[in-house]
Write a protein that holds these residues in place. Sequence first.
Motif, PDB file in Angstrom:
ATOM      1  N   HIS A 116      18.493   2.720 -30.058  1.00  0.00           N
ATOM      2  CA  HIS A 116      19.815   2.717 -30.691  1.00  0.00           C
ATOM      3  C   HIS A 116      20.861   3.425 -29.824  1.00  0.00           C
ATOM      4  O   HIS A 116      21.711   4.169 -30.328  1.00  0.00           O
ATOM      5  CB  HIS A 116      19.751   3.357 -32.077  1.00  0.00           C
ATOM      6  CG  HIS A 116      18.740   2.721 -32.987  1.00  0.00           C
ATOM      7  ND1 HIS A 116      18.870   1.438 -33.466  1.00  0.00           N
ATOM      8  CD2 HIS A 116      17.558   3.189 -33.469  1.00  0.00           C
ATOM      9  CE1 HIS A 116      17.830   1.140 -34.226  1.00  0.00           C
ATOM     10  NE2 HIS A 116      17.014   2.178 -34.239  1.00  0.00           N
ATOM     11  N   ILE A 117      20.789   3.193 -28.529  1.00  0.00           N
ATOM     12  CA  ILE A 117      21.801   3.709 -27.611  1.00  0.00           C
ATOM     13  C   ILE A 117      22.959   2.706 -27.562  1.00  0.00           C
ATOM     14  O   ILE A 117      22.746   1.513 -27.330  1.00  0.00           O
ATOM     15  CB  ILE A 117      21.218   3.936 -26.210  1.00  0.00           C
ATOM     16  CG1 ILE A 117      20.176   5.068 -26.256  1.00  0.00           C
ATOM     17  CG2 ILE A 117      22.304   4.282 -25.199  1.00  0.00           C
ATOM     18  CD1 ILE A 117      19.478   5.318 -24.934  1.00  0.00           C
ATOM     19  N   ASN A 118      24.182   3.192 -27.795  1.00  0.00           N
ATOM     20  CA  ASN A 118      25.347   2.308 -27.806  1.00  0.00           C
ATOM     21  C   ASN A 118      26.543   3.018 -27.176  1.00  0.00           C
ATOM     22  O   ASN A 118      26.387   4.092 -26.575  1.00  0.00           O
ATOM     23  CB  ASN A 118      25.663   1.846 -29.232  1.00  0.00           C
ATOM     24  CG  ASN A 118      25.836   3.007 -30.187  1.00  0.00           C
ATOM     25  OD1 ASN A 118      26.532   3.985 -29.878  1.00  0.00           O
ATOM     26  ND2 ASN A 118      25.201   2.928 -31.357  1.00  0.00           N
ATOM     27  N   GLU A 119      27.726   2.432 -27.342  1.00  0.00           N
ATOM     28  CA  GLU A 119      28.915   2.972 -26.680  1.00  0.00           C
ATOM     29  C   GLU A 119      29.328   4.339 -27.224  1.00  0.00           C
ATOM     30  O   GLU A 119      30.115   5.055 -26.598  1.00  0.00           O
ATOM     31  CB  GLU A 119      30.091   1.996 -26.792  1.00  0.00           C
ATOM     32  CG  GLU A 119      30.632   1.803 -28.196  1.00  0.00           C
ATOM     33  CD  GLU A 119      29.857   0.750 -28.982  1.00  0.00           C
ATOM     34  OE1 GLU A 119      30.307   0.400 -30.092  1.00  0.00           O
ATOM     35  OE2 GLU A 119      28.822   0.272 -28.474  1.00  0.00           O
ATOM     36  N   ASN A 120      28.797   4.724 -28.366  1.00  0.00           N
ATOM     37  CA  ASN A 120      29.119   6.036 -28.940  1.00  0.00           C
ATOM     38  C   ASN A 120      28.094   7.103 -28.567  1.00  0.00           C
ATOM     39  O   ASN A 120      28.246   8.266 -28.964  1.00  0.00           O
ATOM     40  CB  ASN A 120      29.213   5.928 -30.466  1.00  0.00           C
ATOM     41  CG  ASN A 120      30.320   4.993 -30.916  1.00  0.00           C
ATOM     42  OD1 ASN A 120      31.428   5.044 -30.383  1.00  0.00           O
ATOM     43  ND2 ASN A 120      30.017   4.126 -31.869  1.00  0.00           N
ATOM     44  N   SER A 121      27.080   6.716 -27.819  1.00  0.00           N
ATOM     45  CA  SER A 121      26.008   7.650 -27.483  1.00  0.00           C
ATOM     46  C   SER A 121      26.410   8.591 -26.354  1.00  0.00           C
ATOM     47  O   SER A 121      27.191   8.233 -25.466  1.00  0.00           O
ATOM     48  CB  SER A 121      24.746   6.875 -27.079  1.00  0.00           C
ATOM     49  OG  SER A 121      24.285   6.057 -28.128  1.00  0.00           O
ATOM     50  N   LYS A 122      25.859   9.785 -26.413  1.00  0.00           N
ATOM     51  CA  LYS A 122      25.962  10.757 -25.331  1.00  0.00           C
ATOM     52  C   LYS A 122      24.539  11.044 -24.874  1.00  0.00           C
ATOM     53  O   LYS A 122      23.738  11.600 -25.636  1.00  0.00           O
ATOM     54  CB  LYS A 122      26.651  12.040 -25.802  1.00  0.00           C
ATOM     55  CG  LYS A 122      28.111  11.855 -26.194  1.00  0.00           C
ATOM     56  CD  LYS A 122      28.713  13.182 -26.635  1.00  0.00           C
ATOM     57  CE  LYS A 122      30.182  13.018 -27.030  1.00  0.00           C
ATOM     58  NZ  LYS A 122      31.018  12.637 -25.876  1.00  0.00           N
ATOM     59  N   VAL A 123      24.232  10.623 -23.653  1.00  0.00           N
ATOM     60  CA  VAL A 123      22.852  10.645 -23.169  1.00  0.00           C
ATOM     61  C   VAL A 123      22.687  11.686 -22.068  1.00  0.00           C
ATOM     62  O   VAL A 123      23.422  11.677 -21.078  1.00  0.00           O
ATOM     63  CB  VAL A 123      22.434   9.255 -22.636  1.00  0.00           C
ATOM     64  CG1 VAL A 123      20.972   9.284 -22.176  1.00  0.00           C
ATOM     65  CG2 VAL A 123      22.641   8.187 -23.708  1.00  0.00           C
ATOM     66  N   LEU A 124      21.722  12.557 -22.254  1.00  0.00           N
ATOM     67  CA  LEU A 124      21.359  13.535 -21.240  1.00  0.00           C
ATOM     68  C   LEU A 124      20.099  13.023 -20.553  1.00  0.00           C
ATOM     69  O   LEU A 124      19.071  12.841 -21.209  1.00  0.00           O
ATOM     70  CB  LEU A 124      21.097  14.893 -21.892  1.00  0.00           C
ATOM     71  CG  LEU A 124      20.832  16.082 -20.979  1.00  0.00           C
ATOM     72  CD1 LEU A 124      22.050  16.420 -20.132  1.00  0.00           C
ATOM     73  CD2 LEU A 124      20.413  17.300 -21.818  1.00  0.00           C
ATOM     74  N   PHE A 125      20.200  12.735 -19.234  1.00  0.00           N
ATOM     75  CA  PHE A 125      19.063  12.171 -18.499  1.00  0.00           C
ATOM     76  C   PHE A 125      18.538  13.220 -17.525  1.00  0.00           C
ATOM     77  O   PHE A 125      19.210  13.585 -16.564  1.00  0.00           O
ATOM     78  CB  PHE A 125      19.491  10.909 -17.749  1.00  0.00           C
ATOM     79  CG  PHE A 125      18.325  10.055 -17.334  1.00  0.00           C
ATOM     80  CD1 PHE A 125      17.469  10.455 -16.327  1.00  0.00           C
ATOM     81  CD2 PHE A 125      18.081   8.850 -17.962  1.00  0.00           C
ATOM     82  CE1 PHE A 125      16.388   9.681 -15.951  1.00  0.00           C
ATOM     83  CE2 PHE A 125      17.011   8.050 -17.592  1.00  0.00           C
ATOM     84  CZ  PHE A 125      16.153   8.473 -16.595  1.00  0.00           C
TER      85      PHE A 125
END
Length: 263
Positions: A116-125
């Motif tokens: 459920h990753i989308n344009e509103n997501s904040k992802v720490l990789f």
Amino acid sequence: MKERFQLLLSLKVTEYEINELSKFAKECDECYELLKVKLDSLHHFMTDPINLHRWQEWGKDKDILSLSEKLREASVQALCEMEKYQSVRTCNHQLNASEYITTLSQTVKHELDELHINENSKVLFIGSGAFPISALTIASEKNAEVHCIDIDEEAVEMGRKVSLITGLQDNVRFSNSVRNDLHFAHNTTHVLIASLVRNKREVLNELKDILQPHTKVILRYGNGLKSIFNYPLEMNLTKDWELQSVKRTDGIYDTMVLAKVNA
């Protein structure tokens, strides 16, 4: 007993070939293609039914384990060097990274949808590497904001340059520590921990005091025979983490989804 020696030989030969090809590649750029082919072949090695059967029989043998660890260190080092080579080629306009990302995105899009990753997501990789294709794919495919972390300063700088070349610099940032941007980490929706991150337990211990309870932690790892190309996860979940799902496939790594327990 015969199968034990067959597995020992396969591990030893593969480690030798990767080490030699890594040396050759430093002398001749064209050998990076040979090294890439060899690293790609590990996927078939790890999922081959015969090898899986041999591992099930002999995977706890100390000699097998020792050689497996040596092979993992050789393959991880080779992959890091390969990523740096690809990054340099991209910055020199010898490799079309945008096309590369588009091709890869077809294989990871389903995984991103499941998370459920989308344009509103904040992802720490965490563990993004010098050629952070997964992170750039997330930014390109989902238009998400991604903050990449890698302890290798050279990899951080190379990743930053690749993001500029691909025009994704507005979506992707780079740093060598989570604590360099605690505000982002505190508000992140997803954390991805690469399978090549060695100290997974330490990373989780650091994250538990930063993340919100709703944040999904996607941890890539490889146990058993997959540990020849991934750092394994030997960890009993404590009261700090809730195991939401485990996905084991015939791919190169397995995935575990965790969430922080709301104390």
